[in-house]
Design an enzyme around this catalytic site. Structure first.
Site, PDB file in Angstrom:
ATOM      1  N   ASP A 159     -24.671  49.704 -49.086  1.00  0.00           N
ATOM      2  CA  ASP A 159     -25.414  48.884 -50.041  1.00  0.00           C
ATOM      3  C   ASP A 159     -26.694  48.432 -49.340  1.00  0.00           C
ATOM      4  OD1 ASP A 159     -26.430  46.771 -51.514  1.00  0.00           O
ATOM      5  OD2 ASP A 159     -24.510  45.731 -51.722  1.00  0.00           O
ATOM      6  N   ASN A 167     -39.435  49.753 -61.474  1.00  0.00           N
ATOM      7  CA  ASN A 167     -40.123  50.395 -62.609  1.00  0.00           C
ATOM      8  C   ASN A 167     -41.552  49.859 -62.659  1.00  0.00           C
ATOM      9  OD1 ASN A 167     -40.201  47.984 -64.372  1.00  0.00           O
ATOM     10  ND2 ASN A 167     -37.974  48.227 -64.320  1.00  0.00           N
ATOM     11  N   VAL A 197     -30.219  49.671 -58.293  1.00  0.00           N
ATOM     12  CA  VAL A 197     -30.562  49.074 -57.003  1.00  0.00           C
ATOM     13  C   VAL A 197     -31.575  47.942 -57.189  1.00  0.00           C
ATOM     14  CG1 VAL A 197     -32.348  50.780 -56.389  1.00  0.00           C
ATOM     15  CG2 VAL A 197     -31.059  49.615 -54.593  1.00  0.00           C
ATOM     16  N   ASP A 198     -32.441  48.063 -58.174  1.00  0.00           N
ATOM     17  CA  ASP A 198     -33.437  47.020 -58.487  1.00  0.00           C
ATOM     18  C   ASP A 198     -32.717  45.703 -58.828  1.00  0.00           C
ATOM     19  OD1 ASP A 198     -35.884  45.857 -59.080  1.00  0.00           O
ATOM     20  OD2 ASP A 198     -36.235  47.004 -60.915  1.00  0.00           O
ATOM     21  N   SER A 243     -34.994  57.385 -57.849  1.00  0.00           N
ATOM     22  CA  SER A 243     -35.020  58.195 -59.089  1.00  0.00           C
ATOM     23  C   SER A 243     -33.714  58.925 -59.421  1.00  0.00           C
ATOM     24  CB  SER A 243     -36.160  59.239 -59.093  1.00  0.00           C
ATOM     25  OG  SER A 243     -37.398  58.634 -59.378  1.00  0.00           O
ATOM     26  N   THR A 244     -32.694  58.816 -58.563  1.00  0.00           N
ATOM     27  CA  THR A 244     -31.479  59.617 -58.821  1.00  0.00           C
ATOM     28  C   THR A 244     -30.431  58.897 -59.678  1.00  0.00           C
ATOM     29  OG1 THR A 244     -30.289  58.932 -56.818  1.00  0.00           O
ATOM     30  CG2 THR A 244     -31.768  60.834 -56.616  1.00  0.00           C
ATOM     31  N   GLY A 245     -30.786  57.705 -60.169  1.00  0.00           N
ATOM     32  CA  GLY A 245     -29.880  56.973 -61.062  1.00  0.00           C
ATOM     33  C   GLY A 245     -30.320  57.154 -62.501  1.00  0.00           C
ATOM     34  N   VAL A 246     -30.727  56.068 -63.142  1.00  0.00           N
ATOM     35  CA  VAL A 246     -31.111  56.162 -64.558  1.00  0.00           C
ATOM     36  C   VAL A 246     -32.336  57.044 -64.789  1.00  0.00           C
ATOM     37  CG1 VAL A 246     -30.031  54.013 -65.323  1.00  0.00           C
ATOM     38  CG2 VAL A 246     -32.393  53.980 -64.584  1.00  0.00           C
TER      39      VAL A 246
HETATM   40  N1  AR6 Z   1     -27.812  50.061 -52.563  1.00  0.00           N
HETATM   41  C1  AR6 Z   1     -28.271  51.321 -52.420  1.00  0.00           C
HETATM   42  N2  AR6 Z   1     -28.384  52.196 -53.447  1.00  0.00           N
HETATM   43  C2  AR6 Z   1     -28.009  51.756 -54.668  1.00  0.00           C
HETATM   44  C3  AR6 Z   1     -27.515  50.462 -54.900  1.00  0.00           C
HETATM   45  C4  AR6 Z   1     -27.424  49.583 -53.774  1.00  0.00           C
HETATM   46  N3  AR6 Z   1     -26.987  48.333 -53.896  1.00  0.00           N
HETATM   47  N4  AR6 Z   1     -27.217  50.354 -56.236  1.00  0.00           N
HETATM   48  C5  AR6 Z   1     -27.484  51.560 -56.792  1.00  0.00           C
HETATM   49  N5  AR6 Z   1     -27.951  52.409 -55.854  1.00  0.00           N
HETATM   50  P1  AR6 Z   1     -31.309  53.486 -59.914  1.00  0.00           P
HETATM   51  P2  AR6 Z   1     -33.806  54.970 -60.481  1.00  0.00           P
HETATM   52  C6  AR6 Z   1     -28.380  53.816 -55.976  1.00  0.00           C
HETATM   53  O1  AR6 Z   1     -30.803  53.736 -61.301  1.00  0.00           O
HETATM   54  O2  AR6 Z   1     -33.049  56.176 -60.861  1.00  0.00           O
HETATM   55  C7  AR6 Z   1     -33.777  50.264 -62.609  1.00  0.00           C
HETATM   56  O3  AR6 Z   1     -33.340  49.658 -63.787  1.00  0.00           O
HETATM   57  C8  AR6 Z   1     -27.797  54.658 -57.095  1.00  0.00           C
HETATM   58  O4  AR6 Z   1     -26.526  55.186 -56.730  1.00  0.00           O
HETATM   59  O5  AR6 Z   1     -31.125  52.147 -59.303  1.00  0.00           O
HETATM   60  O6  AR6 Z   1     -34.982  55.112 -59.545  1.00  0.00           O
HETATM   61  C9  AR6 Z   1     -35.263  50.067 -62.356  1.00  0.00           C
HETATM   62  O7  AR6 Z   1     -35.709  48.808 -62.840  1.00  0.00           O
HETATM   63  C10 AR6 Z   1     -28.851  55.763 -57.214  1.00  0.00           C
HETATM   64  O8  AR6 Z   1     -28.519  56.844 -56.348  1.00  0.00           O
HETATM   65  O9  AR6 Z   1     -32.917  53.801 -59.813  1.00  0.00           O
HETATM   66  C11 AR6 Z   1     -35.877  51.196 -63.106  1.00  0.00           C
HETATM   67  O10 AR6 Z   1     -36.068  50.887 -64.461  1.00  0.00           O
HETATM   68  C12 AR6 Z   1     -30.126  55.124 -56.695  1.00  0.00           C
HETATM   69  O11 AR6 Z   1     -29.754  53.817 -56.220  1.00  0.00           O
HETATM   70  C13 AR6 Z   1     -34.874  52.305 -62.961  1.00  0.00           C
HETATM   71  O12 AR6 Z   1     -33.618  51.672 -62.726  1.00  0.00           O
HETATM   72  C14 AR6 Z   1     -31.216  54.979 -57.733  1.00  0.00           C
HETATM   73  O13 AR6 Z   1     -30.653  54.591 -58.988  1.00  0.00           O
HETATM   74  C15 AR6 Z   1     -35.161  53.186 -61.787  1.00  0.00           C
HETATM   75  O14 AR6 Z   1     -34.296  54.292 -61.813  1.00  0.00           O
END
Ligand code: AR6
Length: 173
Positions: A12, A26, A35-36, A123-126
């Site tokens: 984390d 974003n 993560v944000d 970028s690998t999440g939402v």
């Molecule tokens: N520590 C490390 N990595 C994490 C954590 C954590 N605590 N929580 C999630 N991840 P995402 P995006 C990983 O969706 O795709 C937000 O709403 C997760 O497993 O957080 O860049 C922003 O405000 C994934 O691999 O970010 C934007 O609107 C990675 O973080 C949007 O999401 C990225 O997933 C950005 O989307």
């Protein structure tokens, strides 16, 4: 001689005691999920206050760019907020934009005298960027920076939260 390392760990990012941790934000910089959300929750309201000042002063953060704020209550010194591209098939400049996220974050960290910096898998999440391609771009951008520029960064950590990213990133090192 190499005086820097790239580490891949599972964990984390809010718990990492690096000089800077990077947030996958974003364009609005007003917080979000993933993560944000975790960074703003753990770091407290000072981070959002700094983000608001930045937006008031210079507008939203463009995709691929990075800004720096306090890390509030986190063990890091700074949070670097960068905005990854939303995956839209790969023909809309997504690879270059993701490359720029890592590069611009490293440049900003270096400019703030940081020696250690931790990244999530931007970028690998939402934002749905394919994880293997994202891992390749992340590692290439970090290595290009470490090997080809003047800097004082000694350690870059890629902090993978999910097992899939961890496996992909480990196998690619
Ligand atoms: N520590 C490390 N990595 C994490 C954590 C954590 N605590 N929580 C999630 N991840 P995402 P995006 C990983 O969706 O795709 C937000 O709403 C997760 O497993 O957080 O860049 C922003 O405000 C994934 O691999 O970010 C934007 O609107 C990675 O973080 C949007 O999401 C990225 O997933 C950005 O989307």
């Amino acid at each position: 001689m190499r005086n820097h390392t790239l580490q891949i760990i599972k964990g984390d990012i809010t718990k990492i005691k690096a000089d800077a941790i990077v947030n996958a934000a974003n364009n609005s910089l007003m917080g979000g999920g993933g993560v944000d959300g975790a960074i703003h929750r753990a770091g407290g309201p000072e981070i959002l206050e700094d983000c608001k000042k930045i937006v008031a002063h210079r507008g939203e953060c463009r995709t691929g760019e990075a800004v720096v704020t306090t890390a509030g209550n986190l063990p890091a010194k700074y949070v670097i907020h960068t905005v990854g591209p939303v995956w839209n098939g790969g023909e809309k400049g997504e690879p270059e934009l993701l490359y720029n996220c890592y590069r611009n974050s490293l440049m900003l960290a270096n400019g703030h005298q940081c020696k250690t910096i931790a990244f999530p898998n931007i970028s690998t999440g939402v934002y749905r960027f394919p994880k293997p391609l994202a891992a390749e771009i992340a590692q290439r951008s970090v290595r290009d920076f470490l090997e080809n520029s003047e800097h004082q960064i000694s350690e870059v950590i890629i902090v993978c939260f999910d097992d899939e990213n961890y496996k992909i990133n480990r196998e690619m090192v």
